[in-house]
Design a protein around this motif. Sequence first.
Motif, PDB file in Angstrom:
ATOM      1  N   ALA A  66       0.819  -1.212   0.000  1.00 48.77           N
ATOM      2  CA  ALA A  66       0.000   0.000   0.000  1.00 48.77           C
ATOM      3  C   ALA A  66       0.856   1.267   0.000  1.00 48.77           C
ATOM      4  CB  ALA A  66      -0.937  -0.003   1.206  1.00 48.77           C
ATOM      5  N   ALA A  74      -9.595   1.986  -3.741  1.00 49.35           N
ATOM      6  CA  ALA A  74     -10.051   0.622  -3.470  1.00 49.35           C
ATOM      7  C   ALA A  74     -10.755  -0.017  -4.662  1.00 49.35           C
ATOM      8  CB  ALA A  74     -10.963   0.614  -2.254  1.00 49.35           C
ATOM      9  N   ALA A  93      -8.528  -3.202  -3.629  1.00 48.97           N
ATOM     10  CA  ALA A  93      -8.960  -3.096  -2.228  1.00 48.97           C
ATOM     11  C   ALA A  93      -8.151  -3.982  -1.272  1.00 48.97           C
ATOM     12  CB  ALA A  93     -10.455  -3.386  -2.121  1.00 48.97           C
ATOM     13  N   PRO A  94      -7.978  -5.283  -1.563  1.00 44.39           N
ATOM     14  CA  PRO A  94      -7.188  -6.102  -0.622  1.00 44.39           C
ATOM     15  C   PRO A  94      -5.732  -5.653  -0.516  1.00 44.39           C
ATOM     16  CG  PRO A  94      -8.480  -7.485  -2.114  1.00 44.39           C
ATOM     17  CD  PRO A  94      -8.539  -6.095  -2.648  1.00 44.39           C
ATOM     18  N   ASP A  97      -5.414  -2.863   2.103  1.00 43.15           N
ATOM     19  CA  ASP A  97      -5.780  -3.161   3.487  1.00 43.15           C
ATOM     20  C   ASP A  97      -4.548  -3.204   4.391  1.00 43.15           C
ATOM     21  OD1 ASP A  97      -8.468  -3.259   3.046  1.00 43.15           O
ATOM     22  OD2 ASP A  97      -8.619  -5.445   3.012  1.00 43.15           O
ATOM     23  N   THR A  98      -4.696  -2.688   5.580  1.00 45.78           N
ATOM     24  CA  THR A  98      -3.625  -2.758   6.580  1.00 45.78           C
ATOM     25  C   THR A  98      -4.060  -3.546   7.807  1.00 45.78           C
ATOM     26  OG1 THR A  98      -4.335  -0.632   7.506  1.00 45.78           O
ATOM     27  CG2 THR A  98      -2.586  -0.584   5.837  1.00 45.78           C
ATOM     28  N   VAL A  99      -5.291  -4.065   7.774  1.00 50.34           N
ATOM     29  CA  VAL A  99      -5.815  -4.895   8.860  1.00 50.34           C
ATOM     30  C   VAL A  99      -6.211  -6.243   8.272  1.00 50.34           C
ATOM     31  CG1 VAL A  99      -7.607  -5.121  10.620  1.00 50.34           C
ATOM     32  CG2 VAL A  99      -6.665  -2.864  10.088  1.00 50.34           C
ATOM     33  N   GLN A 102      -2.648  -8.693   4.731  1.00 51.40           N
ATOM     34  CA  GLN A 102      -1.911  -7.514   4.273  1.00 51.40           C
ATOM     35  C   GLN A 102      -0.887  -7.910   3.220  1.00 51.40           C
ATOM     36  OE1 GLN A 102       0.017  -5.182   7.334  1.00 51.40           O
ATOM     37  NE2 GLN A 102       0.647  -3.582   5.913  1.00 51.40           N
ATOM     38  N   TRP A 131       1.840 -12.213   1.488  1.00 56.18           N
ATOM     39  CA  TRP A 131       0.757 -11.787   2.367  1.00 56.18           C
ATOM     40  C   TRP A 131       0.983 -12.287   3.792  1.00 56.18           C
ATOM     41  CZ3 TRP A 131      -3.579  -9.112   0.367  1.00 56.18           C
ATOM     42  CH2 TRP A 131      -3.632  -9.020  -1.029  1.00 56.18           C
ATOM     43  N   GLY A 137      -8.253 -12.851   4.429  1.00 56.98           N
ATOM     44  CA  GLY A 137      -8.805 -12.239   3.222  1.00 56.98           C
ATOM     45  C   GLY A 137      -9.118 -13.233   2.129  1.00 56.98           C
TER      46      GLY A 137
END
Length: 268
Positions: A66, A74, A93-94, A97-99, A102, A131, A137
Amino acid sequence: MKALLLLGALLLSTPSYAAQLVLDLGTGSRIWKTEELLKHPQVQTIQITDDVSYKRDMSYRAVPLAALLTGIKADDHLQAVALDGFAAELAAAPLLDTVGAQAWLAIEDPANPWPALAEGKPGAGPFYLVWTHPQAGHISPEQWPFQVASIKRLAAVGVRFPALLPDPALAANDPVNLGYALFQKNCLACHRLNGAGDAQFGPDLNIPFNPTEYFGAEFLKRYIRDPQSLRQWPQAKMPGFSTAVLSDEELTLLVGYLKHMAGRKQTP
């Protein structure tokens, strides 16, 4: 002579930072060199449990992806292209993500190269999309491209390749359209269909024949689960898709899309 030998030894011991990653995100192209990425302010050491490509736990110097995707939103669509022609289609979008799950860009340090992926094969470097917490995810193995050469912002798959689209009369939540989404996520990185797609890796899945035309449905599912259980050869590259990656329900949807497209052949 001693001075020349010392100079030669220094040159040989100096790491090479020749690798480059091209980011083309729609606002101009940016080239990142290995040396720059290894000095990035957000670079850190991460631990990957059961790495998809190496099949074991791995440690990498990596930057949150990111942090490199400047200006990406996203609802954008990205494509990561590898040196061997593998072209992973990635929803943005994925990646942002930082939560939970990742995405990270792992960077191979020339002074400490990664091991070979298998005997007689190269390693995953110079750049590898990995990841942390992928299960959060529902990340597919096809979303772990290695030997990445470029990441591009592109139009959605259906816009670029209308030959992949199911019958437009079908509802958005029709099982065939759900299977089409799974095809993009799990198959399009390696395969074309109706000649459509950017991958240079595997065979076309509709021209001249769709696999549903020569495999019974159950055998095709078995093949997708474990290709070597039906056809064994040393140079096989297609991975198996476990139920953790592709549930039985999703596999049925994917096969349903392929069967539907057998009736929508288009000559490339």
